[in-house]
Design an enzyme around this catalytic site. Structure first.
Site, PDB file in Angstrom:
ATOM      1  N   LYS A   1       0.874  -1.487  -0.045  1.00 28.93           N
ATOM      2  CA  LYS A   1      -0.542  -0.265   0.268  1.00 28.93           C
ATOM      3  C   LYS A   1       1.266   1.247  -0.036  1.00 28.93           C
ATOM      4  O   LYS A   1       0.563   2.393  -1.013  1.00 28.93           O
ATOM      5  CB  LYS A   1      -0.219   0.007   1.607  1.00 28.93           C
ATOM      6  CG  LYS A   1      -1.468   1.393   1.887  1.00 28.93           C
ATOM      7  CD  LYS A   1      -1.988   1.358   2.759  1.00 28.93           C
ATOM      8  CE  LYS A   1      -1.463   1.626   3.968  1.00 28.93           C
ATOM      9  NZ  LYS A   1      -1.328   3.301   4.343  1.00 28.93           N
ATOM     10  N   ASN A   2       1.363   1.223   1.235  1.00 31.57           N
ATOM     11  CA  ASN A   2       2.496   2.345   0.609  1.00 31.57           C
ATOM     12  C   ASN A   2       3.936   2.587   0.192  1.00 31.57           C
ATOM     13  O   ASN A   2       3.625   3.610  -0.779  1.00 31.57           O
ATOM     14  CB  ASN A   2       3.447   2.427   2.445  1.00 31.57           C
ATOM     15  CG  ASN A   2       2.345   2.808   3.851  1.00 31.57           C
ATOM     16  OD1 ASN A   2       0.848   2.864   3.494  1.00 31.57           O
ATOM     17  ND2 ASN A   2       2.805   2.127   4.884  1.00 31.57           N
TER      18      ASN A   2
ATOM     19  N   ARG B   1      -4.071  11.037   3.954  1.00 31.13           N
ATOM     20  CA  ARG B   1      -2.401  11.778   4.358  1.00 31.13           C
ATOM     21  C   ARG B   1      -1.658  11.961   2.927  1.00 31.13           C
ATOM     22  O   ARG B   1      -1.574  12.896   2.258  1.00 31.13           O
ATOM     23  CB  ARG B   1      -2.056  11.536   5.131  1.00 31.13           C
ATOM     24  CG  ARG B   1      -2.806  11.438   7.116  1.00 31.13           C
ATOM     25  CD  ARG B   1      -1.378  11.546   7.522  1.00 31.13           C
ATOM     26  NE  ARG B   1       0.313  11.965   7.402  1.00 31.13           N
ATOM     27  CZ  ARG B   1       0.295  12.949   7.810  1.00 31.13           C
ATOM     28  NH1 ARG B   1      -0.348  13.382   8.350  1.00 31.13           N
ATOM     29  NH2 ARG B   1       1.508  13.320   7.812  1.00 31.13           N
TER      30      ARG B   1
ATOM     31  N   CYS C   1      -3.417  13.019  13.216  1.00 36.92           N
ATOM     32  CA  CYS C   1      -4.362  11.455  13.100  1.00 36.92           C
ATOM     33  C   CYS C   1      -3.919  10.909  14.493  1.00 36.92           C
ATOM     34  O   CYS C   1      -2.815  10.790  15.600  1.00 36.92           O
ATOM     35  CB  CYS C   1      -3.918  10.004  12.174  1.00 36.92           C
ATOM     36  SG  CYS C   1      -2.549   9.865  12.429  1.00 36.92           S
TER      37      CYS C   1
ATOM     38  N   ARG D   1       2.110  14.379  12.925  1.00 36.15           N
ATOM     39  CA  ARG D   1       2.477  14.145  12.275  1.00 36.15           C
ATOM     40  C   ARG D   1       2.487  14.964  11.246  1.00 36.15           C
ATOM     41  O   ARG D   1       2.163  15.740  10.417  1.00 36.15           O
ATOM     42  CB  ARG D   1       1.613  13.183  11.070  1.00 36.15           C
ATOM     43  CG  ARG D   1       1.540  11.773  12.123  1.00 36.15           C
ATOM     44  CD  ARG D   1       0.637  10.829  11.003  1.00 36.15           C
ATOM     45  NE  ARG D   1       1.663   9.979  10.646  1.00 36.15           N
ATOM     46  CZ  ARG D   1       0.415   9.485  10.309  1.00 36.15           C
ATOM     47  NH1 ARG D   1       0.187   8.368   9.770  1.00 36.15           N
ATOM     48  NH2 ARG D   1       1.372   8.366   8.484  1.00 36.15           N
TER      49      ARG D   1
ATOM     50  N   GLN E   1       9.682  19.390   7.543  1.00 29.19           N
ATOM     51  CA  GLN E   1      10.396  18.269   6.577  1.00 29.19           C
ATOM     52  C   GLN E   1       9.863  18.357   4.770  1.00 29.19           C
ATOM     53  O   GLN E   1      11.459  18.468   4.397  1.00 29.19           O
ATOM     54  CB  GLN E   1      11.276  16.799   6.449  1.00 29.19           C
ATOM     55  CG  GLN E   1      10.994  16.912   8.452  1.00 29.19           C
ATOM     56  CD  GLN E   1      12.961  17.766   8.661  1.00 29.19           C
ATOM     57  OE1 GLN E   1      13.509  17.613   8.145  1.00 29.19           O
ATOM     58  NE2 GLN E   1      12.517  18.462  10.268  1.00 29.19           N
TER      59      GLN E   1
ATOM     60  N   ASP F   1       4.829  -0.056  12.497  1.00 28.97           N
ATOM     61  CA  ASP F   1       3.835  -0.471  11.073  1.00 28.97           C
ATOM     62  C   ASP F   1       3.369  -2.184  12.338  1.00 28.97           C
ATOM     63  O   ASP F   1       2.504  -2.100  11.768  1.00 28.97           O
ATOM     64  CB  ASP F   1       3.226  -0.322   9.844  1.00 28.97           C
ATOM     65  CG  ASP F   1       3.128   1.008   9.879  1.00 28.97           C
ATOM     66  OD1 ASP F   1       3.772   1.066   8.122  1.00 28.97           O
ATOM     67  OD2 ASP F   1       3.375   2.190  10.249  1.00 28.97           O
TER      68      ASP F   1
ATOM     69  N   ILE G   1       8.702   6.287  16.879  1.00 29.50           N
ATOM     70  CA  ILE G   1       8.333   6.678  15.290  1.00 29.50           C
ATOM     71  C   ILE G   1       7.827   7.656  16.160  1.00 29.50           C
ATOM     72  O   ILE G   1       7.656   9.171  15.732  1.00 29.50           O
ATOM     73  CB  ILE G   1       8.494   6.006  14.208  1.00 29.50           C
ATOM     74  CG1 ILE G   1       9.806   4.525  14.432  1.00 29.50           C
ATOM     75  CG2 ILE G   1       7.900   7.228  12.593  1.00 29.50           C
ATOM     76  CD1 ILE G   1      10.782   5.566  13.665  1.00 29.50           C
TER      77      ILE G   1
ATOM     78  N   ARG H   1      -8.882   0.440   5.675  1.00 25.59           N
ATOM     79  CA  ARG H   1      -7.826   1.095   4.254  1.00 25.59           C
ATOM     80  C   ARG H   1      -6.385   0.347   3.808  1.00 25.59           C
ATOM     81  O   ARG H   1      -5.822   1.185   2.475  1.00 25.59           O
ATOM     82  CB  ARG H   1      -7.178   2.563   5.175  1.00 25.59           C
ATOM     83  CG  ARG H   1      -8.182   2.839   5.661  1.00 25.59           C
ATOM     84  CD  ARG H   1      -7.638   4.102   6.284  1.00 25.59           C
ATOM     85  NE  ARG H   1      -6.799   5.173   6.174  1.00 25.59           N
ATOM     86  CZ  ARG H   1      -6.145   6.716   6.705  1.00 25.59           C
ATOM     87  NH1 ARG H   1      -6.501   6.384   7.605  1.00 25.59           N
ATOM     88  NH2 ARG H   1      -5.677   6.928   5.732  1.00 25.59           N
TER      89      ARG H   1
HETATM   90  C1  EPZ Z   1       4.395   6.565   6.510  1.00 24.02           C
HETATM   91  O1  EPZ Z   1       3.669   7.818   7.217  1.00 24.02           O
HETATM   92  C2  EPZ Z   1       3.543   5.368   6.032  1.00 24.02           C
HETATM   93  N1  EPZ Z   1       2.427   5.644   5.532  1.00 24.02           N
HETATM   94  C3  EPZ Z   1       3.188   4.942   7.653  1.00 24.02           C
HETATM   95  O2  EPZ Z   1       2.157   3.965   8.083  1.00 24.02           O
HETATM   96  C4  EPZ Z   1       4.244   4.434   8.610  1.00 24.02           C
HETATM   97  O3  EPZ Z   1       4.106   4.009  10.038  1.00 24.02           O
HETATM   98  C5  EPZ Z   1       5.197   5.971   8.575  1.00 24.02           C
HETATM   99  O4  EPZ Z   1       5.885   5.935   7.136  1.00 24.02           O
HETATM  100  C6  EPZ Z   1       7.231   5.133   8.949  1.00 24.02           C
HETATM  101  O5  EPZ Z   1       7.370   4.034   8.584  1.00 24.02           O
HETATM  102  C7  EPZ Z   1       2.376   5.860   3.861  1.00 24.02           C
HETATM  103  O6  EPZ Z   1       4.112   5.639   3.835  1.00 24.02           O
HETATM  104  C8  EPZ Z   1       1.308   6.566   3.483  1.00 24.02           C
HETATM  105  P1  EPZ Z   1       7.213   9.594   8.269  1.00 24.02           P
HETATM  106  P2  EPZ Z   1       4.527   9.231   7.298  1.00 24.02           P
HETATM  107  O7  EPZ Z   1       7.269  10.680   7.646  1.00 24.02           O
HETATM  108  O8  EPZ Z   1       5.753   9.250   5.700  1.00 24.02           O
HETATM  109  C9  EPZ Z   1       8.131  13.025  11.931  1.00 24.02           C
HETATM  110  C10 EPZ Z   1       0.796   2.683   7.862  1.00 24.02           C
HETATM  111  O9  EPZ Z   1       0.412   2.434   8.658  1.00 24.02           O
HETATM  112  N2  EPZ Z   1       7.972  14.160  10.971  1.00 24.02           N
HETATM  113  O10 EPZ Z   1       8.420   8.968   8.089  1.00 24.02           O
HETATM  114  O11 EPZ Z   1       3.913  10.252   7.762  1.00 24.02           O
HETATM  115  C11 EPZ Z   1       7.016  12.249  12.183  1.00 24.02           C
HETATM  116  O12 EPZ Z   1       6.186  12.696  13.042  1.00 24.02           O
HETATM  117  C12 EPZ Z   1       1.381   3.737   7.831  1.00 24.02           C
HETATM  118  O13 EPZ Z   1       0.353   2.230   6.565  1.00 24.02           O
HETATM  119  C13 EPZ Z   1       8.628  15.354  10.902  1.00 24.02           C
HETATM  120  O14 EPZ Z   1       8.755  15.118  12.241  1.00 24.02           O
HETATM  121  O15 EPZ Z   1       6.163   8.702   8.100  1.00 24.02           O
HETATM  122  C14 EPZ Z   1       7.220  10.869  12.322  1.00 24.02           C
HETATM  123  O16 EPZ Z   1       7.290  11.014  13.993  1.00 24.02           O
HETATM  124  C15 EPZ Z   1       0.509   4.412   9.533  1.00 24.02           C
HETATM  125  N3  EPZ Z   1       8.140  16.525  10.439  1.00 24.02           N
HETATM  126  C16 EPZ Z   1       8.535  10.900  11.924  1.00 24.02           C
HETATM  127  O17 EPZ Z   1       9.266  11.815  11.194  1.00 24.02           O
HETATM  128  C17 EPZ Z   1       8.081  15.783   9.238  1.00 24.02           C
HETATM  129  O18 EPZ Z   1       7.675  16.702   8.480  1.00 24.02           O
HETATM  130  C18 EPZ Z   1       8.168   9.465  10.698  1.00 24.02           C
HETATM  131  O19 EPZ Z   1       7.134  10.090   9.587  1.00 24.02           O
HETATM  132  C19 EPZ Z   1       7.513  14.550   8.246  1.00 24.02           C
HETATM  133  C20 EPZ Z   1       7.294  13.561   9.645  1.00 24.02           C
END
Ligand code: EPZ
Length: 430
Positions: free
Chosen positions: A22-23, A93, A117, A122, A126, A305, A327, A397
């Protein structure tokens, strides 16, 4: 409201074929807008998140032709808007991937700001940092992110946080920029690599995906392609933990074992027997699961995840386990639901202490988010008696035919909607 009704006690036994990731699919669907030629995507999971993103793209003029349940042709040659409505981003998102894709191709994008969420706030600072480093202007107005650029320039960017989304979004924008961009401290997840490979199949020049440094030499135009999405490591891991929790014997097929290394390692630590094949992994559990400690980390560490699926399995282990969620700041809510099934759990900030109990009992629980919902289904399959999981739209989802796949493995699990059918099914499954 749809819900799953589950009767616990049956070990899951057999083979389950894993679908497309999915991702990876969400980034690939968004990136397909970056060419005017037709893109064919294969091994696409038929889940709500991917279907909503396809609808969002149709809403701005992208032609989407469904070849079969898992294959779609996309043509963005007649896009008439670069603005994605809030309704779509509210549903998923990952619509924000259209920021990077539209900015890369059209040098303009307007996408509603994604909210937080259930698992955390989130932020997307960055992503914005990356777009600005490429020379784009980024404004926030009335809940929308508006980004524009006369042209996108090369840059050398160091992410402050390892972010899957930011890595993917900025990589897409940089793919059609001028010059060569270097991105450091990037995410290395398999789906980041898959999206980089997809972009390269369209004529992009992305190097180093899967390592700490990604180099992107921008190109003025991308062409059509046919691309098959990698298997979903999180769906695979979910079934592997379901085998562990139900003392089962499950082989997940159509997987890339390399992507499952952290999960395999932890299941081995719990006492499961693992057999690896070229594109399959077998998990056998005889019960008496051991306690362990685990900390979620960016890939190749243990995936966040998979944290809820690990948590429910440890609830049935022997001894005291510790989970540290590094995370997201709010990803233990499912433990409140699990406690209602008899789990002995305590959360203190980013660490959960789980004392194994010899059995869980079925109860009415809520799926608070996608992975928590799947984990509570695992708990129901391992518990005594009947569990009813509400709010299963979260599960849909990201999991295709979840209940059918569980039934095909011998689990008793059905989807019901409405009170009447619930009591009917409840009587039937006892
Ligand atoms: C992706 O979310 C996945 N979603 C998430 O899967 C997954 O849990 C996550 O990566 C971590 O592996 C999709 O790919 C659609 P991140 P994402 O940006 O990209 C912080 C599922 O269950 N952060 O890697 O939103 C953030 O708050 C979903 O399939 C910032 O601070 O995750 C978090 O603490 C849930 N600033 C950490 O980084 C930013 O600009 C990792 O978030 C972006 C993120």
């Amino acid at each position: 409201m749809d819900r799953y009704i589950i009767k616990g006690g049956n070990p899951l036994v057999g083979e389950v074929e894993i679908g497309g990731a999915k991702n990876a699919a969400l980034g690939i669907i968004a990136a397909s807008i970056m060419t005017d030629e037709t893109v064919t995507i294969e091994n696409l999971p038929d889940v709500n998140d991917t279907n909503v993103l396809l609808e969002a793209m149709q809403g701005i003029g992208v032609r989407v032709m469904r070849v079969d349940r898992h294959t779609v042709k996309i043509n963005a040659g007649k896009v008439f808007s670069h603005c994605i409505e809030y309704d779509y981003i509210k549903k998923i998102r990952a619509s924000y991937y259209l920021l990077g894709a539209l900015l890369g191709k059209y040098k303009h994008a307007e996408v509603a700001l994604p909210g937080g969420c259930k698992i955390g706030s989130r932020p997307i600072d960055q992503h914005i940092k990356g777009f600005k480093a490429l020379g784009a202007k980024v404004n926030l107005s009335h809940g929308n992110i508006i980004t524009t650029a006369d042209h996108l320039r090369s840059t050398h960017l160091y992410f402050d946080v390892v972010s899957v989304g930011a890595t993917i979004n900025v990589m897409m924008a940089a793919a059609m920029s001028d010059g060569t961009t270097v991105m450091e401290n990037v995410a290395k997840e398999p789906h980041v690599v898959d999206i980089a490979n997809f972009l390269n199949s369209m004529g992009a020049r992305v190097r180093g995906a899967g390592t700490n440094v990604i180099r992107i030499t921008g190109v003025p135009k991308l062409h059509g392609t046919t691309y098959s999405i990698i298997p979903d490591q999180i769906e695979a891991g979910t079934f592997m933990f379901a085998a562990a929790a139900t003392q089962g014997d499950v082989t997940v097929t159509n997987v890339i074992p390399k992507h499952l290394e952290a999960t395999i390692y932890k299941l081995t630590e719990l006492g499961c027997e693992i057999e690896e094949f070229d594109d399959a992994v077998r998990v056998v559990s005889k019960g008496n699961l051991k306690a362990t400690t685990v900390k979620t980390l960016p890939y190749p560490g243990f995936p966040t995840d998979m944290q809820p699926q690990m948590g429910v399995t440890l609830a049935l282990g022997s001894g005291t386990s510790l989970i540290t969620e590094s995370i997201f700041e709010n990803r233990f809510k499912y433990l409140d639901e699990l406690a209602r099934m008899g789990a002995d759990v305590k959360v203190d900030g980013t660490t959960a202490t789980i004392r194994g109990v010899d059995h869980l009992s079925g109860a009415n629980v809520n799926a608070l988010d996608l992975r928590a919902g799947a984990a509570l289904c695992i708990a129901g399959l391992a518990a005594d008696g009947v569990t009813i999981v509400d709010d299963i739209h979260y599960i849909k989802r990201g999991y295709e035919d979840f209940d059918k796949k569980i039934r095909d493995l011998g689990g008793i699990m059905e989807e019901v909607s409405g009170e009447e059918s619930l009591s009917k099914v409840r009587k039937r499954i006892g």
